[in-house]
Motif scaffolding. Structure first.
Motif, PDB file in Angstrom:
ATOM      1  N   PHE A 142      12.006   7.203 -11.625  1.00  0.00           N
ATOM      2  CA  PHE A 142      11.909   7.217 -10.169  1.00  0.00           C
ATOM      3  C   PHE A 142      10.538   6.729  -9.709  1.00  0.00           C
ATOM      4  CE2 PHE A 142      15.787   9.676 -10.047  1.00  0.00           C
ATOM      5  CZ  PHE A 142      16.336   9.329  -8.816  1.00  0.00           C
ATOM      6  N   LEU A 143       9.477   7.138 -10.410  1.00  0.00           N
ATOM      7  CA  LEU A 143       8.148   6.649 -10.055  1.00  0.00           C
ATOM      8  C   LEU A 143       8.066   5.134 -10.185  1.00  0.00           C
ATOM      9  CD1 LEU A 143       5.832   9.317 -11.724  1.00  0.00           C
ATOM     10  CD2 LEU A 143       5.971   8.809  -9.288  1.00  0.00           C
ATOM     11  N   ALA A 144       8.794   4.582 -11.152  1.00  0.00           N
ATOM     12  CA  ALA A 144       8.799   3.136 -11.376  1.00  0.00           C
ATOM     13  C   ALA A 144       9.717   2.400 -10.411  1.00  0.00           C
ATOM     14  CB  ALA A 144       9.222   2.836 -12.815  1.00  0.00           C
ATOM     15  N   ARG A 145      10.423   3.132  -9.522  1.00  0.00           N
ATOM     16  CA  ARG A 145      11.360   2.527  -8.567  1.00  0.00           C
ATOM     17  C   ARG A 145      12.426   1.720  -9.298  1.00  0.00           C
ATOM     18  NH1 ARG A 145       9.953   6.020  -4.916  1.00  0.00           N
ATOM     19  NH2 ARG A 145       7.715   6.078  -4.662  1.00  0.00           N
ATOM     20  N   PHE A 146      12.876   2.217 -10.435  1.00  0.00           N
ATOM     21  CA  PHE A 146      13.941   1.596 -11.231  1.00  0.00           C
ATOM     22  C   PHE A 146      13.550   0.199 -11.715  1.00  0.00           C
ATOM     23  CE2 PHE A 146      16.813   4.037  -8.075  1.00  0.00           C
ATOM     24  CZ  PHE A 146      16.427   5.246  -8.642  1.00  0.00           C
ATOM     25  N   ASN A 147      12.256  -0.040 -11.813  1.00  0.00           N
ATOM     26  CA  ASN A 147      11.763  -1.330 -12.306  1.00  0.00           C
ATOM     27  C   ASN A 147      11.469  -1.204 -13.801  1.00  0.00           C
ATOM     28  OD1 ASN A 147       9.387  -3.224 -13.055  1.00  0.00           O
ATOM     29  ND2 ASN A 147      10.130  -4.088 -11.134  1.00  0.00           N
ATOM     30  N   LEU A 161       1.341   6.414  -7.049  1.00  0.00           N
ATOM     31  CA  LEU A 161       0.181   7.093  -7.604  1.00  0.00           C
ATOM     32  C   LEU A 161      -0.051   8.467  -6.991  1.00  0.00           C
ATOM     33  CD1 LEU A 161      -2.382   4.145  -7.866  1.00  0.00           C
ATOM     34  CD2 LEU A 161      -0.805   5.025  -9.596  1.00  0.00           C
ATOM     35  N   GLY A 162       0.406   8.657  -5.745  1.00  0.00           N
ATOM     36  CA  GLY A 162       0.206   9.944  -5.084  1.00  0.00           C
ATOM     37  C   GLY A 162       0.782  11.122  -5.866  1.00  0.00           C
ATOM     38  N   PRO A 163       2.068  11.069  -6.261  1.00  0.00           N
ATOM     39  CA  PRO A 163       2.623  12.180  -7.039  1.00  0.00           C
ATOM     40  C   PRO A 163       1.902  12.415  -8.362  1.00  0.00           C
ATOM     41  CG  PRO A 163       4.382  10.807  -6.164  1.00  0.00           C
ATOM     42  CD  PRO A 163       3.095  10.080  -5.899  1.00  0.00           C
ATOM     43  N   ILE A 164       1.440  11.330  -9.004  1.00  0.00           N
ATOM     44  CA  ILE A 164       0.740  11.489 -10.284  1.00  0.00           C
ATOM     45  C   ILE A 164      -0.584  12.222 -10.085  1.00  0.00           C
ATOM     46  CG2 ILE A 164      -0.359  10.242 -12.181  1.00  0.00           C
ATOM     47  CD1 ILE A 164       1.678   8.035 -11.810  1.00  0.00           C
ATOM     48  N   LEU A 165      -1.360  11.763  -9.121  1.00  0.00           N
ATOM     49  CA  LEU A 165      -2.643  12.414  -8.856  1.00  0.00           C
ATOM     50  C   LEU A 165      -2.439  13.846  -8.389  1.00  0.00           C
ATOM     51  CD1 LEU A 165      -4.538   9.492  -7.049  1.00  0.00           C
ATOM     52  CD2 LEU A 165      -4.749  10.239  -9.431  1.00  0.00           C
ATOM     53  N   GLY A 215       0.822  -1.210   0.000  1.00  0.00           N
ATOM     54  CA  GLY A 215       0.000   0.000   0.000  1.00  0.00           C
ATOM     55  C   GLY A 215       0.854   1.258   0.000  1.00  0.00           C
ATOM     56  N   ARG A 216       1.962   1.208   0.746  1.00  0.00           N
ATOM     57  CA  ARG A 216       2.862   2.368   0.774  1.00  0.00           C
ATOM     58  C   ARG A 216       3.446   2.630  -0.604  1.00  0.00           C
ATOM     59  NH1 ARG A 216       8.127   3.858   1.074  1.00  0.00           N
ATOM     60  NH2 ARG A 216       8.801   1.725   0.653  1.00  0.00           N
ATOM     61  N   LEU A 217       3.852   1.555  -1.308  1.00  0.00           N
ATOM     62  CA  LEU A 217       4.420   1.711  -2.641  1.00  0.00           C
ATOM     63  C   LEU A 217       3.388   2.265  -3.621  1.00  0.00           C
ATOM     64  CD1 LEU A 217       6.588  -1.531  -2.953  1.00  0.00           C
ATOM     65  CD2 LEU A 217       7.376   0.814  -2.584  1.00  0.00           C
ATOM     66  N   VAL A 218       2.133   1.806  -3.479  1.00  0.00           N
ATOM     67  CA  VAL A 218       1.077   2.318  -4.357  1.00  0.00           C
ATOM     68  C   VAL A 218       0.873   3.811  -4.120  1.00  0.00           C
ATOM     69  CG1 VAL A 218      -1.397   2.230  -4.856  1.00  0.00           C
ATOM     70  CG2 VAL A 218      -0.090   0.111  -4.612  1.00  0.00           C
TER      71      VAL A 218
END
Length: 368
Positions: free
Chosen positions: A305-310, A38-42, A31-34
């Motif tokens: 960065f939003l993708a956490r380098f994934n 998504l928080g910065p995007i919204l 939940g924290r990762l979500v």
């Protein structure tokens, strides 16, 4: 027996208590990762919407045009996928660098210089070689030019400890200026009045996919970013780079050749940025005009960065940005908003990402 039964019951109760707790902790982390993603995007969309209101533009109409043009229109969808090709390659290069603890902020210079060299070379090779060989040679040259442009920051970082943020940014400014000099002087097409390189014929460019306008450069980008993800997460070489990024001193004590790995990281990251420049020319532009600089690299940084380098998550964010970028061009024309408003949204997204990271760190510190 009663004692044994009692102990067994107690152990069972403890197990029943711990298991949900363990699952609960995992769910809280997810939940924290979500929220962190998504928080910065919204937040960026809301703040951008408020800014549109200040400008006298209906934000719902603007975002509606973005979705309609970038996602629902057949031509817009094809343009979106084509735009993804170079962006995915740049994202792959940034993932390599950031996972190794290196800030390669010189992607725009590496991209543009490679694009100019490829734009000048490919039309000269086209009459002399088969199309497939021209494309292969041009892609290779683009990657090599990008890697070569990172050599100075790489050596300064590896052997002198010079901050790569400063050196790569300086090399970006120098690379952009040098690219313009090449276009206006050495590589200029003498048959045109506008300063630009010779134009590669459409028949000699990267093939289109499935009778559409989508450039096959998107496949190159997808293969590259998936390969980078696998290398960085599943191979010994990727593990070495991650160790260097996590703790260089520990890497030295572990017997790793940190200077060599640093140079290799720069070469891979910049080479992918240079390959992105080649894909942009061979798949879309066909030439380079003076003062052209899409500045893709700095735009892709917050997405990575939003993708956490994934790598797989980066594909999704690059797709969303491509929709915003293609749709934003149409929305800007229809609503009277400046065409660069998309960059404003990305800038707000970067600020929101920093704020979210700061709040998360404070929360973690308070919970200790």
């Amino acid at each position: 027996m009663s004692g044994t039964g009692s102990e067994t019951t107690g152990m069972g109760a403890a197990g029943a208590t711990l298991a949900p707790g363990g699952r609960g902790g995992a769910w809280r982390e997810r939940g924290r990762l979500v929220v962190m993603t998504l928080g910065p995007i919204l937040g960026a969309l809301v703040l951008s919407g408020l800014l549109l209101l200040v400008l006298g533009v209906d934000p719902l109409a603007y975002y509606g045009y973005v979705v309609e043009r970038g996602l629902l229109s057949p031509y817009g969808v094809q343009a979106t996928f084509t735009r993804m090709g170079p962006l995915l390659l740049i994202a792959a290069g940034l993932i390599v660098a950031f996972r190794a603890g290196i800030w390669n902020l010189g992607g725009d210079g590496q991209f543009l210089l490679s694009a100019v060299v490829v734009a000048a070379l490919a039309p000269l090779l086209a009459p002399l070689m088969p199309v497939w060989l021209v494309l292969l040679a041009a892609l290779l040259v683009g990657a090599l030019v990008g890697a070569a442009w990172s050599l100075l920051p790489a050596l300064l970082k590896a052997y002198q400890g010079v901050n790569e943020i400063i050196t790569t940014l300086m090399m970006t400014f120098l690379g952009v200026s040098f690219a313009n000099v090449l276009v206006k002087l050495f590589f200029r097409d003498p048959t045109t009045t506008v300063p630009q390189t010779r134009t590669l014929p459409v028949a000699d460019r990267l093939p289109r996919l499935f009778d559409t306008t989508v450039s096959s450069g998107v496949l190159i980008g997808l293969v590259a970013i998936i390969a980078v993800h696998v290398v960085m997460t599943r191979t010994a070489f990727g593990l070495k780079l991650r160790i260097v990024g996590a703790n260089p001193r520990a890497a030295v004590h572990a017997g790793l050749n940190v200077p060599l790995l640093t140079v290799l990281t720069f070469a891979l990251s910049a080479g992918l940025a240079g390959l992105a420049g080649a894909v942009e020319i061979l798949g879309v532009q066909g030439n380079v005009r003076a003062d052209w600089n899409p500045a893709y690299s700095l735009t892709v940084i917050p997405l990575v960065f939003l993708a956490r380098f994934n790598g797989f998550a980066s594909i999704a964010f690059v797709f969303l940005f491509s929709v915003l970028s293609i749709g934003g061009e149409s929305a800007a024309r229809r609503t009277g908003v400046p065409n660069f408003f998309t960059l404003v949204v990305v800038a707000i997204l970067l600020v929101m990402l920093g704020v979210t990271e700061y709040l998360d760190q404070r929360r973690r510190a308070a919970g200790r």
